[in-house]
Design a protein around this motif. Structure first.
Motif, PDB file in Angstrom:
ATOM      1  N   GLY A 187       0.771  -1.118  -0.110  1.00 19.93           N
ATOM      2  CA  GLY A 187       0.164   0.020   0.062  1.00 19.93           C
ATOM      3  C   GLY A 187       0.865   1.352   0.086  1.00 19.93           C
ATOM      4  O   GLY A 187       2.088   1.120   0.149  1.00 19.93           O
ATOM      5  N   THR A 188       0.048   2.362  -0.163  1.00 16.47           N
ATOM      6  CA  THR A 188       0.734   3.814  -0.317  1.00 16.47           C
ATOM      7  C   THR A 188       0.013   4.877   0.608  1.00 16.47           C
ATOM      8  O   THR A 188      -0.874   4.431   1.242  1.00 16.47           O
ATOM      9  CB  THR A 188       0.831   4.464  -1.716  1.00 16.47           C
ATOM     10  OG1 THR A 188      -0.364   4.259  -2.225  1.00 16.47           O
ATOM     11  CG2 THR A 188       1.743   3.586  -2.640  1.00 16.47           C
ATOM     12  N   ASP A 200       6.186   2.015 -11.469  1.00 19.00           N
ATOM     13  CA  ASP A 200       6.303   2.707 -10.374  1.00 19.00           C
ATOM     14  C   ASP A 200       4.713   3.069  -9.866  1.00 19.00           C
ATOM     15  O   ASP A 200       4.162   3.894 -10.401  1.00 19.00           O
ATOM     16  CB  ASP A 200       6.885   4.237 -10.659  1.00 19.00           C
ATOM     17  CG  ASP A 200       7.053   4.926  -9.641  1.00 19.00           C
ATOM     18  OD1 ASP A 200       6.859   4.667  -8.500  1.00 19.00           O
ATOM     19  OD2 ASP A 200       7.306   6.405  -9.737  1.00 19.00           O
ATOM     20  N   THR A 201       4.796   2.586  -8.662  1.00 17.12           N
ATOM     21  CA  THR A 201       3.434   2.328  -8.215  1.00 17.12           C
ATOM     22  C   THR A 201       3.337   3.448  -6.937  1.00 17.12           C
ATOM     23  O   THR A 201       2.215   3.421  -6.248  1.00 17.12           O
ATOM     24  CB  THR A 201       3.170   0.944  -7.379  1.00 17.12           C
ATOM     25  OG1 THR A 201       4.106   0.625  -6.633  1.00 17.12           O
ATOM     26  CG2 THR A 201       2.772   0.115  -8.411  1.00 17.12           C
ATOM     27  N   SER A 202       4.357   4.205  -6.677  1.00 15.97           N
ATOM     28  CA  SER A 202       4.531   4.920  -5.496  1.00 15.97           C
ATOM     29  C   SER A 202       3.301   6.185  -5.418  1.00 15.97           C
ATOM     30  O   SER A 202       3.013   6.610  -4.486  1.00 15.97           O
ATOM     31  CB  SER A 202       6.017   5.470  -5.342  1.00 15.97           C
ATOM     32  OG  SER A 202       6.005   6.488  -6.465  1.00 15.97           O
ATOM     33  N   LYS A 203       2.882   6.539  -6.583  1.00 14.77           N
ATOM     34  CA  LYS A 203       1.912   7.626  -6.599  1.00 14.77           C
ATOM     35  C   LYS A 203       0.624   7.084  -6.773  1.00 14.77           C
ATOM     36  O   LYS A 203      -0.326   8.230  -6.895  1.00 14.77           O
ATOM     37  CB  LYS A 203       2.245   8.546  -7.836  1.00 14.77           C
ATOM     38  CG  LYS A 203       3.829   9.223  -7.883  1.00 14.77           C
ATOM     39  CD  LYS A 203       3.805  10.104  -8.982  1.00 14.77           C
ATOM     40  CE  LYS A 203       5.446  10.498  -9.227  1.00 14.77           C
ATOM     41  NZ  LYS A 203       5.840   9.560 -10.023  1.00 14.77           N
ATOM     42  N   LEU A 204       0.323   5.821  -6.765  1.00 17.87           N
ATOM     43  CA  LEU A 204      -1.047   5.194  -6.876  1.00 17.87           C
ATOM     44  C   LEU A 204      -1.623   5.266  -5.352  1.00 17.87           C
ATOM     45  O   LEU A 204      -0.957   4.881  -4.553  1.00 17.87           O
ATOM     46  CB  LEU A 204      -1.094   3.990  -7.509  1.00 17.87           C
ATOM     47  CG  LEU A 204      -0.688   4.065  -8.982  1.00 17.87           C
ATOM     48  CD1 LEU A 204      -0.653   2.486  -9.285  1.00 17.87           C
ATOM     49  CD2 LEU A 204      -1.656   4.903  -9.750  1.00 17.87           C
ATOM     50  N   PRO A 205      -2.894   5.368  -5.385  1.00 20.37           N
ATOM     51  CA  PRO A 205      -3.753   5.208  -3.953  1.00 20.37           C
ATOM     52  C   PRO A 205      -3.750   3.872  -3.754  1.00 20.37           C
ATOM     53  O   PRO A 205      -4.805   3.198  -3.937  1.00 20.37           O
ATOM     54  CB  PRO A 205      -4.843   5.897  -4.235  1.00 20.37           C
ATOM     55  CG  PRO A 205      -5.192   5.906  -5.502  1.00 20.37           C
ATOM     56  CD  PRO A 205      -3.812   5.915  -6.291  1.00 20.37           C
ATOM     57  N   GLN A 253      -3.508  -1.258   1.532  1.00 24.55           N
ATOM     58  CA  GLN A 253      -2.597  -2.455   2.060  1.00 24.55           C
ATOM     59  C   GLN A 253      -3.112  -3.620   1.828  1.00 24.55           C
ATOM     60  O   GLN A 253      -4.281  -3.991   1.896  1.00 24.55           O
ATOM     61  CB  GLN A 253      -2.488  -2.191   3.849  1.00 24.55           C
ATOM     62  CG  GLN A 253      -1.441  -3.077   4.105  1.00 24.55           C
ATOM     63  CD  GLN A 253      -1.140  -3.113   5.620  1.00 24.55           C
ATOM     64  OE1 GLN A 253      -1.743  -2.332   6.390  1.00 24.55           O
ATOM     65  NE2 GLN A 253      -0.175  -3.847   6.315  1.00 24.55           N
ATOM     66  N   GLY A 254      -2.298  -4.654   1.395  1.00 24.32           N
ATOM     67  CA  GLY A 254      -2.719  -5.632   0.925  1.00 24.32           C
ATOM     68  C   GLY A 254      -3.469  -6.126  -0.782  1.00 24.32           C
ATOM     69  O   GLY A 254      -3.968  -6.760  -1.048  1.00 24.32           O
ATOM     70  N   VAL A 255      -3.172  -4.886  -1.442  1.00 29.45           N
ATOM     71  CA  VAL A 255      -3.718  -4.692  -2.687  1.00 29.45           C
ATOM     72  C   VAL A 255      -3.011  -5.818  -3.725  1.00 29.45           C
ATOM     73  O   VAL A 255      -2.075  -6.593  -3.507  1.00 29.45           O
ATOM     74  CB  VAL A 255      -3.154  -3.555  -3.451  1.00 29.45           C
ATOM     75  CG1 VAL A 255      -1.476  -3.271  -3.287  1.00 29.45           C
ATOM     76  CG2 VAL A 255      -3.541  -3.203  -4.923  1.00 29.45           C
ATOM     77  N   GLY A 271     -11.266   5.144  -1.545  1.00 30.46           N
ATOM     78  CA  GLY A 271     -10.153   5.822  -1.767  1.00 30.46           C
ATOM     79  C   GLY A 271      -9.048   5.247  -2.140  1.00 30.46           C
ATOM     80  O   GLY A 271      -8.081   5.539  -2.331  1.00 30.46           O
ATOM     81  N   LYS A 272      -9.012   3.701  -2.178  1.00 28.86           N
ATOM     82  CA  LYS A 272      -7.670   3.020  -2.200  1.00 28.86           C
ATOM     83  C   LYS A 272      -7.941   1.707  -3.297  1.00 28.86           C
ATOM     84  O   LYS A 272      -8.957   1.221  -3.133  1.00 28.86           O
ATOM     85  CB  LYS A 272      -7.512   2.441  -0.800  1.00 28.86           C
ATOM     86  CG  LYS A 272      -6.897   3.081   0.166  1.00 28.86           C
ATOM     87  CD  LYS A 272      -5.566   3.838  -0.052  1.00 28.86           C
ATOM     88  CE  LYS A 272      -5.077   4.559   1.431  1.00 28.86           C
ATOM     89  NZ  LYS A 272      -3.677   4.913   0.894  1.00 28.86           N
ATOM     90  N   ILE A 273      -7.079   1.798  -4.073  1.00 24.74           N
ATOM     91  CA  ILE A 273      -7.396   0.397  -5.026  1.00 24.74           C
ATOM     92  C   ILE A 273      -6.823  -0.730  -4.228  1.00 24.74           C
ATOM     93  O   ILE A 273      -5.712  -0.718  -3.683  1.00 24.74           O
ATOM     94  CB  ILE A 273      -6.123   0.792  -6.190  1.00 24.74           C
ATOM     95  CG1 ILE A 273      -6.784   1.895  -6.897  1.00 24.74           C
ATOM     96  CG2 ILE A 273      -6.145  -0.588  -7.015  1.00 24.74           C
ATOM     97  CD1 ILE A 273      -5.748   2.357  -8.201  1.00 24.74           C
ATOM     98  N   THR A 274      -7.897  -1.864  -4.449  1.00 31.15           N
ATOM     99  CA  THR A 274      -7.527  -3.006  -3.666  1.00 31.15           C
ATOM    100  C   THR A 274      -7.368  -4.190  -4.542  1.00 31.15           C
ATOM    101  O   THR A 274      -6.566  -5.034  -4.280  1.00 31.15           O
ATOM    102  CB  THR A 274      -8.902  -3.447  -3.005  1.00 31.15           C
ATOM    103  OG1 THR A 274      -9.901  -3.567  -3.858  1.00 31.15           O
ATOM    104  CG2 THR A 274      -9.140  -2.491  -1.938  1.00 31.15           C
ATOM    105  N   VAL A 275      -7.499  -3.997  -5.955  1.00 33.61           N
ATOM    106  CA  VAL A 275      -7.501  -4.962  -6.923  1.00 33.61           C
ATOM    107  C   VAL A 275      -7.109  -4.277  -8.343  1.00 33.61           C
ATOM    108  O   VAL A 275      -7.587  -3.296  -8.663  1.00 33.61           O
ATOM    109  CB  VAL A 275      -8.630  -5.579  -7.292  1.00 33.61           C
ATOM    110  CG1 VAL A 275      -8.659  -6.543  -8.298  1.00 33.61           C
ATOM    111  CG2 VAL A 275      -9.218  -6.462  -5.907  1.00 33.61           C
TER     112      VAL A 275
END
Ligand SMILES: *[C@@H]1O[C@H](CO)[C@@H](O)[C@H](O)[C@H]1NC(C)=O
Ligand SMILES: *[C@@H]1O[C@H](CO)[C@@H](O)[C@H](O)[C@H]1NC(C)=O
Ligand SMILES: *[C@@H]1O[C@H](CO)[C@@H](O)[C@H](O)[C@H]1NC(C)=O
Ligand SMILES: *[C@@H]1O[C@H](CO)[C@@H](O)[C@H](O)[C@H]1NC(C)=O
Ligand SMILES: *[C@@H]1O[C@H](CO)[C@@H](O)[C@H](O)[C@H]1NC(C)=O
Ligand SMILES: *[C@@H]1O[C@H](CO)[C@@H](O)[C@H](O)[C@H]1NC(C)=O
Ligand SMILES: *[C@@H]1O[C@H](CO)[C@@H](O)[C@H](O)[C@H]1NC(C)=O
Ligand SMILES: *[C@@H]1O[C@H](CO)[C@@H](O)[C@H](O)[C@H]1NC(C)=O
Ligand SMILES: *[C@@H]1O[C@H](CO)[C@@H](O)[C@H](O)[C@H]1NC(C)=O
Length: 632
Positions: free
Chosen positions: A330-331, A366-371, A374-376, A442-446
């Protein structure tokens, strides 16, 4: 469940202690194991699993896929061949063989491993089928293994079973990221290797090696080959198992998984000429390997191997004790909640939507800027991978929606889902990417990616998957035209009844359009090719390749409706279509092989009927399932 490898090693050392202390004979010796193996092969060609005593929970596996006993090869095995190279391990009560057979009349290399319980019943059947008719013919010409494999080695010349495994494991450690400066003294100076019955060491016929143009590699011995670093394109060898250790013959039968993550772009020079990596390795590849090793003293003297391709990242059906957690950490970035159409998709000429950001992240690895939650979870063609693995490392181009290319983005804010469908490139290889993301609070899970690659164009069969049969309609990577008209044509009547999609998939399964609402002018394309029949007529089985497949496909399972966009009427669906290839023959060559087709479809719904289908078809080993359906 305890890791398989640990059980094997602990149980094995325990038995060694007892056996040497009490000199007990094993419950099933070589003769007994070979008998059970022979019973198995005879049961297989008789299409009758009941001829083999099995435990009630016996596990049956073909090319890394778990199948029901009696399915798959059980229905289509033909005659046993002459070649039958058996490895017996009375201590672990396992037996394996590299052998040949016919399948729907065509020669195959057939590898099997059996585990036998105390009471003589078989509890594990693991098979690998290499559909290489030329390789099978080479074996038939050999008739029997080279005699050195079958000799009982005098006791004083043997090394221990642990040592046999340790020395064999060095082969895989040496090949993984093959370092030209490594220590390869574990090879005997007279070592040779067979690949699908073909000697690929000390071979001076000038033939190119594997998918490459290199004609020198195969002229070298085992050690000299590793000293070139040539095999560095194998980036990881995982799930290594050594289930059958034939101590008497000083042989080890190993099963491993080779990953090629597609980042190695040059083959090192073998004889003064360096080569580009073959296009086959433009995209991530996984090969399942069955390999036998004969040791002479401490050194590897003979190697006999065969490979078959499985989807990248495919887990082994039998646990090798290497559980890896592939969930992302996660980020701290968060997306708006709720996230509306503009938030998910951006606008036509505005790439600020979440789906655009995911594409950008893919291109930059680079996934650092994605929402990210945790556990995505990230999956590619149904297998879970770590973020940053798979096409994150190979993708070099993404067609942009709104630029008149073959690309679309759409979403469903109520469900928090968004999709991309469009042409991409991985290195030089074109592909079609269907991507779904799922947002929660507000978070990408998949992030789920389905990538259908153009595999049949180019020299020597292009990058066509090793041993897969040709598809009824091959996509050669050509442009698929613009999708804009169907994306833009929004109307208020785009309510999408989930039953419409279910009825459509049922119709594909039953080869009947009776209960499917198609618009009269419905257009269907399979792998980019539009037939001249209506959507309904194709579903009813008319034409040469109805729906891009054969009219004899069976179940349509693992149906996943990924995104349903009521605004544009677009639906993204993926499903697995089984083709058991068990029909009264003779079948055309392309229809001989049991297959599962992963079919990803972009469906346009208008006025409550289906008006357009874009369908892309990817070959999978028979019985393939998405990792999604196995998890809770
Ligand atoms: C098998 O042997 C025959 C006769 O020597 C030969 O013509 C044929 O090419 C061989 N086949 C293979 C696949 O090696
Ligand atoms: C290696 O290259 C040399 C010089 O170019 C050539 O004479 C030799 O035949 C090559 N060997 C192989 C096995 O290709
Ligand atoms: C192999 O050689 C052919 C013909 O020279 C060439 O077109 C092709 O690009 C080469 N392939 C590789 C992987 O080097
Ligand atoms: C793009 O769309 C987003 C969301 O509607 C908006 O916040 C942003 O300002 C837009 N950017 C441009 C350049 O129009
Ligand atoms: C891609 O990202 C992953 C995760 O950060 C990293 O391990 C990998 O080395 C990267 N690969 C490339 C080719 O940059
Ligand atoms: C891919 O392989 C390269 C070369 O072996 C390695 O450096 C890299 O870490 C691998 N990528 C991932 C995501 O493991
Ligand atoms: C339809 O397509 C098939 C195969 O592509 C072709 O043989 C046939 O002539 C076509 N029929 C018409 C009416 O165009
Ligand atoms: C296709 O298969 C279905 C179901 O088996 C059958 O009803 C139909 O007649 C077949 N179509 C053709 C053209 O043979
Ligand atoms: C919608 O479909 C119905 C029949 O299914 C038809 O009567 C009607 O005219 C269609 N409406 C539009 C706007 O196409």
């Amino acid at each position: 469940m305890r890791p398989f490898f640990t059980i094997l090693v602990t149980a094995a050392s325990w038995i060694v202690t007892i056996a040497s202390a009490q000199d007990e004979a094993p419950s099933c010796d070589r003769l007994c194991l070979e008998g059970i193996l022979s019973d198995f092969l005879n049961a297989m060609v008789a299409h009758d699993p009941s001829r083999l005593p099995t435990t009630p929970d016996v596990i049956y596996v073909e090319n890394s896929q778990k199948l029901k006993l009696g399915e798959g090869e059980w229905k289509i095995a033909g005659k046993l061949g002459k070649y039958n190279h058996v490895f017996s391990d009375p201590e672990s009560r396992q037996v394996a063989a590299i052998t040949t057979m016919t399948e729907n009349g065509v020669g195959i290399i057939y590898v099997v491993r059996l585990r036998v319980e105390d009471d003589g019943r078989v509890s594990e059947i693991e098979t690998q089928i290499t559909r290489d008719a030329i390789g099978a013919a080479r074996y038939e010409n050999m008739t029997v293994p080279e005699p050195v494999w079958l000799e009982a080695v005098p006791l004083e010349q043997r090394i221990s079973r642990e040592r046999l495994i340790t020395q064999t494991n060095k082969y895989y450690t040496g090949m993984e990221r093959n370092d030209p400066k490594g220590d390869y003294s574990f090879f005997d100076k007279d070592c040779n290797r067979l690949e699908d019955g073909l000697q690929t060491t000390n071979q001076r016929n000038g033939d190119p090696y594997g998918h490459s143009n290199d004609t020198s590699f195969a002229s070298l011995g085992c050690e000299a080959q590793f000293q070139t670093g040539f095999l560095g394109f194998v980036t990881e060898i995982r799930d290594r198992r050594y289930p059958v250790v034939d101590e008497e013959r000083q042989a080890v039968f190993a099963i491993t998984i080779f990953d090629h993550n597609g980042t190695v772009r040059e083959l090192p020079s073998v004889n003064g000429t360096s080569n580009p990596i073959p296009p086959y390795f433009d995209v991530p590849r996984t090969l399942a390997a069955s390999e036998a090793f004969r040791l002479r003293g401490e050194k590897l003297f003979r190697i006999e191997m065969t490979l078959t391709e499985v989807p990248y990242g495919m887990r082994t059906a039998f646990d090798a004790g290497e559980s890896v957690d592939l969930r992302g950490t996660g980020t701290s970035v968060t997306a708006p909640d709720p996230c509306n159409y503009a938030c998910l998709e951006g606008t036509k000429f505005n790439s600020s939507g979440l789906i655009d950001q995911v594409l950008e992240a893919l291109l930059n690895n680079d996934t650092s800027k994605l929402p990210l939650a945790q556990g995505v979870r990230y999956s590619e063609n149904g297998q879970f991978l770590a973020l940053g693995d798979g096409l994150w490392q190979t993708i070099t181009y993404v067609s942009k929606p709104g630029s008149n290319g073959h690309a679309a983005k759409f979403s469903n804010p109520a469900m928090g889902t968004a999709a991309y469908w469009g042409l991409i490139k991985e290195q030089a290889t074109p592909g079609l990417l269907a991507l779904q993301i799922k947002l929660e609070k507000g978070k990408i899970t998949v992030i789920e990616a389905i990538a259908v690659r153009a595999e049949s164009s180019g020299e020597r069969g292009g990058t066509q998957t090793l041993m897969r049969p040709p598809l009824p309609i091959e996509w050669q990577g050509d442009d698929l035209g613009s999708l804009e008209p169907i994306v833009e044509e929004n109307d208020e009547h785009n309510a999408i009844d989930p039953q419409l999609i279910e009825a459509y998939l049922n119709g594909l399964e039953r080869h009947s359009s009776a209960e499917v609402a198609f618009a009269a002018a419905c257009v269907r394309r399979d792998n980019g090719v539009q037939g001249n029949l209506t959507c309904a007529a194709q579903m009813n089985g008319y034409g040469s390749n109805p729906n891009g497949l054969f009219n004899t496909t069976t179940t349509i399972r693992d149906r996943r409706v990924l995104v349903t966009d009521v605004r544009s009427g677009l639906v993204l669906v993926v499903a697995l279509v089984d083709y058991p290839a068990s029909y009264p023959g003779p079948l055309p060559p392309a229809q001989n092989v049991p297959s599962t087709y992963m079919v990803v479809q972009l469906i346009k719904v208008k006025n409550e009927s289906i008006s357009r289908v874009e369908s892309m078809i990817k070959w999978m080993p028979f019985g393939y399932t998405f990792a999604w359906s196995e998890q809770v």
